[in-house]
Write an enzyme that holds these catalytic residues in place. Sequence first.
Site, short mmCIF file in Angstrom:
data_model
loop_
_atom_site.label_atom_id
_atom_site.label_comp_id
_atom_site.label_asym_id
_atom_site.label_seq_id
_atom_site.Cartn_x
_atom_site.Cartn_y
_atom_site.Cartn_z
N ILE A 1 -5.98 -3.12 -24.92
CA ILE A 1 -6.94 -4.02 -24.28
C ILE A 1 -6.58 -4.27 -22.82
O ILE A 1 -7.42 -4.67 -22.01
CB ILE A 1 -7.00 -5.36 -25.05
CG1 ILE A 1 -8.25 -6.16 -24.66
CG2 ILE A 1 -5.71 -6.17 -24.85
CD1 ILE A 1 -8.50 -7.37 -25.54
N LYS A 2 -5.33 -4.03 -22.45
CA LYS A 2 -4.86 -4.34 -21.10
C LYS A 2 -5.52 -3.46 -20.03
O LYS A 2 -5.46 -3.80 -18.85
CB LYS A 2 -3.34 -4.19 -21.03
CG LYS A 2 -2.57 -5.14 -21.94
CD LYS A 2 -2.72 -6.59 -21.53
CE LYS A 2 -1.78 -7.49 -22.32
NZ LYS A 2 -1.85 -8.89 -21.88
N ASP A 3 -6.12 -2.34 -20.44
CA ASP A 3 -6.83 -1.52 -19.46
C ASP A 3 -7.90 -2.33 -18.74
O ASP A 3 -8.15 -2.14 -17.54
CB ASP A 3 -7.52 -0.33 -20.15
CG ASP A 3 -6.53 0.70 -20.65
OD1 ASP A 3 -5.32 0.53 -20.43
OD2 ASP A 3 -6.98 1.68 -21.27
#
Length: 452
Positions: free
Chosen positions: A43-45
């Site tokens: 999700i950090k993208d």
Amino acid sequence: MKFCNSILETIGNTPLVKLHRVTAGLPCPVFAKVEFFNPGNSIKDRMAVKMVEVAEQQGLLKPGGTIIEGTSGNTGMGLALAAVIKGYKCIFTTTDKQSKEKVDILKAVGAEVIVCPTNVEPEDPRSYYSVSKRLATEVPNSFYVNQYDNLANRDAHYEQTGPEIWEQTDGKITHLVVATGTGGTITGTGKFLKEKNPDIKVWAIDSYGSLLKKYFETGEQDMSEVYPYITEGIGEDFVPQNYDMSVIDAFTKVTDKDGAVMARRITKEEGIFVGYSAGSAIAGLLQLKASLKPTDVVVVIFHDSGSRYVGKVYNDQWMMERGFLDVKTVKDVVNGRRNQPLVTIQQEEKVSDVITKMKKYDIEHIPVLHNQEVVGSISENGLFIKLIDDVNLKDAQVKQVMQAKFPEVKMDTPIEKLSSYINKENGAVLTRDESGNAHIVTKYDIIQALGS
């Protein structure tokens, strides 16, 4: 033609997948927002690219510059992908508790990675927070991202993750569950959803060893709550500025063991290869299940992929060393015999002596020794076949009829793994305890252990 101009255009629009087995005891449907479908597998993208774009707009990140950040791995991956496409360099600091896979992946995409000690205060000059801040003052034309206090982090989830979940659930979501670290995902997503429906509950999952839950309940940053823990990517020893605690309705803490065991369950029972924090999120949801009703619709964030944790959560040895894996081992089988001595025979003894010992002790397998060294083995089945062919072999020496030595395994080997050693041709394995004493484990021993 339908194509993306760069890999960055594939970020977002991740699937919502209904869970069945790991949430079977809950009264309502539970859906996982599976974020490892992003190109960087987490999700950090979303927030990584957002923080880079905002920095560019504000003139903080200039052409040819260097991105500097302290990361547990996933944010670094997102930043590295953005750097590859946009032409920046990357220097990341991380902690020595992070999986080797995370560090290797960051290096694979061209980042320089500096590993710092975990068990130090955030203000300690050796901490990965402090080292990244220092590098930002020393490296020319650099930008210190600071995902913890950079509000573009939570803005990314307000603009992307929240709207996606609202649309995918047709506005029916009643509960959002997030294993939380920097606070960006839970605050940004929760804020958007609550603006759509103030009755939506936002549940945060914390780790033992983190101070976030205590801060949520008291407003106090109690450092007595802080101690080393193994779970990666969630919990903090300070409160990042991305948090807006008014968005959160409840906090619960999950143990390192419960998170790791549940991650493995999700993978095996749902077919979704998840990371550590996904296990913590589901374990935390089950701890709060008393508050759920049949009409509820729960969405749980699955932050990243299990590929980041192959050497840890998905490694039986690593799990057993920490007491996380409740499996029976060769040692359990040996200890269950109450120190019964191993029956052996010397290679110079007669075959008739083997037969006598097998009858006396009611056993099928005997190690063969030369002095005190194991040099072979005798099995009841193998001996039977040879005696049928030549009954006179009963007067021969054992070394004339013995078979190969039993395979030797370590005492901590799970008994489930012995199937690769024990087969039709070989009916036992040899092991040695801490004192060097030899023991054998047979098919019968395994059946007894698995049935108890």
